[in-house]
Design a protein around this motif. Structure first.
Motif, short mmCIF file in Angstrom:
data_model
loop_
_atom_site.label_atom_id
_atom_site.label_comp_id
_atom_site.label_asym_id
_atom_site.label_seq_id
_atom_site.Cartn_x
_atom_site.Cartn_y
_atom_site.Cartn_z
N LYS A 1 -24.70 114.34 95.54
CA LYS A 1 -25.99 115.01 95.64
C LYS A 1 -27.09 114.06 95.16
N ASP A 2 -28.32 114.44 95.41
CA ASP A 2 -29.45 113.59 95.03
C ASP A 2 -29.44 113.26 93.54
N GLN A 3 -28.99 114.20 92.70
CA GLN A 3 -29.00 113.96 91.26
C GLN A 3 -28.11 112.77 90.86
N HIS A 4 -27.13 112.42 91.71
CA HIS A 4 -26.14 111.42 91.34
C HIS A 4 -26.65 110.00 91.49
N VAL A 5 -27.90 109.83 91.91
CA VAL A 5 -28.49 108.50 91.89
C VAL A 5 -28.48 107.97 90.46
N LEU A 6 -28.71 108.83 89.49
CA LEU A 6 -28.62 108.46 88.08
C LEU A 6 -27.43 109.16 87.44
N TRP A 7 -26.91 108.56 86.41
CA TRP A 7 -25.93 109.22 85.57
C TRP A 7 -26.65 110.08 84.54
N PRO A 8 -25.96 111.05 83.96
CA PRO A 8 -26.57 111.79 82.85
C PRO A 8 -26.65 110.94 81.59
N ILE A 9 -27.62 111.24 80.75
CA ILE A 9 -27.62 110.67 79.40
C ILE A 9 -26.42 111.26 78.66
N PRO A 10 -25.63 110.45 77.98
CA PRO A 10 -24.47 111.00 77.27
C PRO A 10 -24.87 112.11 76.30
N GLN A 11 -24.11 113.19 76.30
CA GLN A 11 -24.45 114.33 75.46
C GLN A 11 -24.47 113.95 73.99
N GLY A 12 -23.57 113.08 73.57
CA GLY A 12 -23.56 112.65 72.17
C GLY A 12 -24.83 111.94 71.77
N VAL A 13 -25.45 111.24 72.71
CA VAL A 13 -26.72 110.57 72.45
C VAL A 13 -27.82 111.60 72.24
N ILE A 14 -27.88 112.59 73.13
CA ILE A 14 -28.90 113.64 73.00
C ILE A 14 -28.74 114.39 71.68
N ASP A 15 -27.52 114.69 71.32
CA ASP A 15 -27.27 115.42 70.08
C ASP A 15 -27.63 114.58 68.85
N SER A 16 -27.35 113.27 68.89
CA SER A 16 -27.63 112.41 67.75
C SER A 16 -29.11 112.18 67.55
N ASN A 17 -29.88 112.17 68.63
CA ASN A 17 -31.31 111.93 68.52
C ASN A 17 -32.04 113.23 68.18
N SER A 18 -31.62 113.83 67.10
CA SER A 18 -32.04 115.19 66.75
C SER A 18 -33.51 115.30 66.37
N GLY A 19 -34.13 114.19 66.03
CA GLY A 19 -35.54 114.24 65.64
C GLY A 19 -36.50 114.26 66.79
N LEU A 20 -36.02 114.06 68.00
CA LEU A 20 -36.86 114.10 69.18
C LEU A 20 -36.03 114.63 70.34
N LYS A 21 -36.28 115.85 70.73
CA LYS A 21 -35.48 116.51 71.75
C LYS A 21 -35.68 115.86 73.11
N TRP A 22 -34.57 115.55 73.76
CA TRP A 22 -34.61 115.02 75.13
C TRP A 22 -34.08 116.07 76.11
N GLU A 23 -34.68 116.09 77.30
CA GLU A 23 -34.08 116.75 78.43
C GLU A 23 -33.23 115.73 79.16
N ASN A 24 -32.08 116.16 79.65
CA ASN A 24 -31.24 115.22 80.37
C ASN A 24 -31.84 114.92 81.75
N ASN A 25 -31.27 113.94 82.43
CA ASN A 25 -31.73 113.62 83.79
C ASN A 25 -31.56 114.85 84.68
N PRO A 26 -32.41 115.00 85.69
CA PRO A 26 -32.37 116.19 86.54
C PRO A 26 -30.98 116.44 87.11
N GLY A 27 -30.58 117.71 87.07
CA GLY A 27 -29.30 118.11 87.60
C GLY A 27 -28.17 118.14 86.60
N TYR A 28 -28.43 117.67 85.35
CA TYR A 28 -27.37 117.59 84.35
C TYR A 28 -27.63 118.48 83.14
N ASN A 29 -28.63 119.31 83.19
CA ASN A 29 -28.92 120.18 82.04
C ASN A 29 -27.96 121.36 81.99
#
Length: 531
Positions: free
Chosen positions: A503-531
């Motif tokens: 699908k179109d979303q697969h042009v990019l990979w998702p940001i690893p979930q562990g990275v999003i969780d570790s960066n707790s001081g600044l909330k990130w949304e994952n790349n489109p299609g991976y939320n």
């Protein structure tokens, strides 16, 4: 570089990724770093360590911090327009069926490896700025920073292609952080271009005066051409590619050379024979060669590279076959070329010769007298199992003293002149200079003995087709398809096993979930299609 590895520095470079945080910039062996980065000798040791860390690019099963499972390389090749993923390793199937998500280990380890390399590059860059370093020569500071900035750009090359917007980090943090912002990709690319321009200015010019594996300005300019295309600066891409081509240091190999040059073969196949990758072996096409030689101090290990296991089949699993150098050694057949590409060569194309593509298998076990010497009939089932299939011979490898050896320990050409010509052609196509693009492509086709392209033939798809024929398995195909905007279209067109799920979303990979969780001081949304 492969002749010198400091065990102290190897520990130092590996420590940088020890935290669960994806950007833990606090080195765990800080005192050792302070002691090391004091003299030119110490910086040399650090550079050897940086090279050693970079060779973990496709690390497989092992006990170090960036161990990635068996298929770190294959995820950048399989499930795209060039090859199918065989039913061999279940961890690869999500990249053919496009069911991977933000918890996938290959996706997280690619991020981990890249930021580990960035951390260690930043250490060298930052420590070089301290006023108490005792340099042997006035040019040492710029030399070491140029090497480090090349590797920082090389790491961000992975991150921008795979994840899009990623944090730009250019210093060693003194305090632990959990609030890194994502930097827009365009800004990261601009900073990469600055790094590569600096590297090109201060790295050695004459490749005859450096050791095997050491960087020169031409490696920096080659990558600068690619990244400039990605950034949309086609004039810069043209200029830098032409600098490499016109430097007089490199040439497309069109005569036999090196190991086995007196035996049947051709110049294209010669480049991929063990010990033929480096300039000192007579290979004038190589621009940057990763040192991975077998049983050499400072070379790679069993686990650094399993590309042979990817492209070479497990033919020995079929009664009547035994492991042999003739069929590439001990492979597993995890991925295989799509037949379309094997059929796309002209018969007279050197790259289509029996020395470069293995299409036939003859039973070779003399103990099996009923089958010995007879031709094996390839079936779809055996291809899916990874047993036998038509494939490239670029990754054949078998040590004489260990036929069941796991790794693929021959030096690897990362950049070579044929790709520089194809990058130049890509830039010209993007710049609507089709005549010049045709000329650049024809430099590569002429060496191969193929029919020359006409201007009517040439567009971005023709260029991508030619890259398959020339660079199958060498280029990171996912990068090329992302850069050209063709990943979805061409995968759907050529890969019947992935066409219905990509699908179109697969042009990019998702940001690893562990990275999003570790960066707790600044909330990130994952790349489109991976939320």
């Amino acid at each position: 570089m492969k002749k010198y590895i400091s065990s102290i520095l190897l520990a130092l470079v590996l420590c940088s990724a020890c935290s669960e945080s994806f950007l833990d910039e606090t080195p765990q062996n800080f005192e050792s770093a302070e002691q090391t980065y004091k003299t030119t000798k110490g910086f040399n040791a650090a550079l050897n360590g940086l090279q050693a860390y970079s060779r973990l690019e496709f690390e497989t099963w092992n006990d170090n911090i960036v161990s990635q499972g068996a298929c770190a390389y294959e995820v950048l090749q399989g499930g795209l327009d060039i090859c199918y993923i065989n039913n061999v390793d279940g961890t690869l199937q999500p990249f053919q069926k496009y069911t991977f998500d933000a918890t996938n280990s290959y996706i997280s380890n690619r991020w981990k490896w890249a930021y580990g390399l960035i951390t260690n590059a930043n250490m060298m860059i930052n420590y070089a700025e301290k006023g108490d370093v005792v340099w042997s020569k006035d040019t040492d500071k710029q030399f070491f920073q140029a090497n480090a900035r090349f590797f920082r750009a090389y790491a961000y090359r992975y991150l921008t292609y795979l994840y899009g917007d990623v944090p730009w980090v250019d210093k060693v943090e003194e305090e632990y952080r959990v609030d890194f912002p994502r930097t827009p990709k365009a800004e990261v690319l601009a900073k990469m271009i600055e790094d590569l321009e600096f590297a090109a200015q201060y790295l050695p010019e004459n490749p005859n005066n450096v050791k095997d594996g050491e960087l020169t300005k031409w490696a920096a300019l080659h990558m600068l051409s690619e990244i400039s295309i990605f950034a949309g600066d086609y004039k810069k891409a043209e200029t830098t590619a032409l600098e490499v081509i016109n430097s007089s240091y490199f040439q497309l190999m069109n005569t036999r050379f090196g190991k086995n040059s007196s035996q049947p073969g051709d110049p294209f196949a010669d480049m991929f024979l063990e010990k033929n990758q480096n300039r000192k072996a007579g290979n004038m096409e190589s621009i940057w060669v990763v040192q991975a030689e077998y049983n050499v101090q400072g070379g790679s290990t069993t686990y650094n590279d399993w590309t042979r296991r990817a492209w070479v089949g497990a033919y020995y699993s079929i009664p009547g076959f035994i492991i042999s150098q003739e069929y590439g050694g001990r492979g597993l057949g995890q991925i295989r070329p799509i037949q379309h590409w094997l059929d796309s060569y002209e018969a007279k194309d050197m790259r289509n010769s029996i020395y470069n593509i293995r299409r036939e298998y003859v039973y070779n076990d003399p103990k099996n007298t009923a089958l010995f010497g007879k031709k094996h009939t390839i079936t779809e089932d055996n291809m899916d199992r990874g047993y036998v299939f038509p494939t490239t011979t670029k990754f054949d490898y078998m040590p004489e003293n260990d036929e069941t050896y796991n790794g693929n320990q021959k030096d690897k050409m990362r950049f070579r002149l044929a790709e520089t010509y194809l990058l130049l052609a890509e830039a010209y196509i993007k710049d609507n200079q089709i005549a010049k693009a045709t000329d650049a492509i024809n430099k590569v086709r002429a060496r191969a003995g193929a029919t020359l392209a006409t201007q009517a033939d040439v567009n971005i798809d023709y260029l991508l087709d030619e890259r398959v024929r020339e660079l199958l398995g060498e280029e990171m195909r996912r990068f090329t398809l992302v850069r050209t905007g063709k990943l979805i279209e061409r995968t759907k067109k050529y890969n019947s096993k992935s066409a219905s799920t990509i699908k179109d979303q697969h042009v990019l990979w998702p940001i690893p979930q562990g990275v999003i969780d570790s960066n707790s001081g600044l909330k990130w949304e994952n790349n489109p299609g991976y939320n």
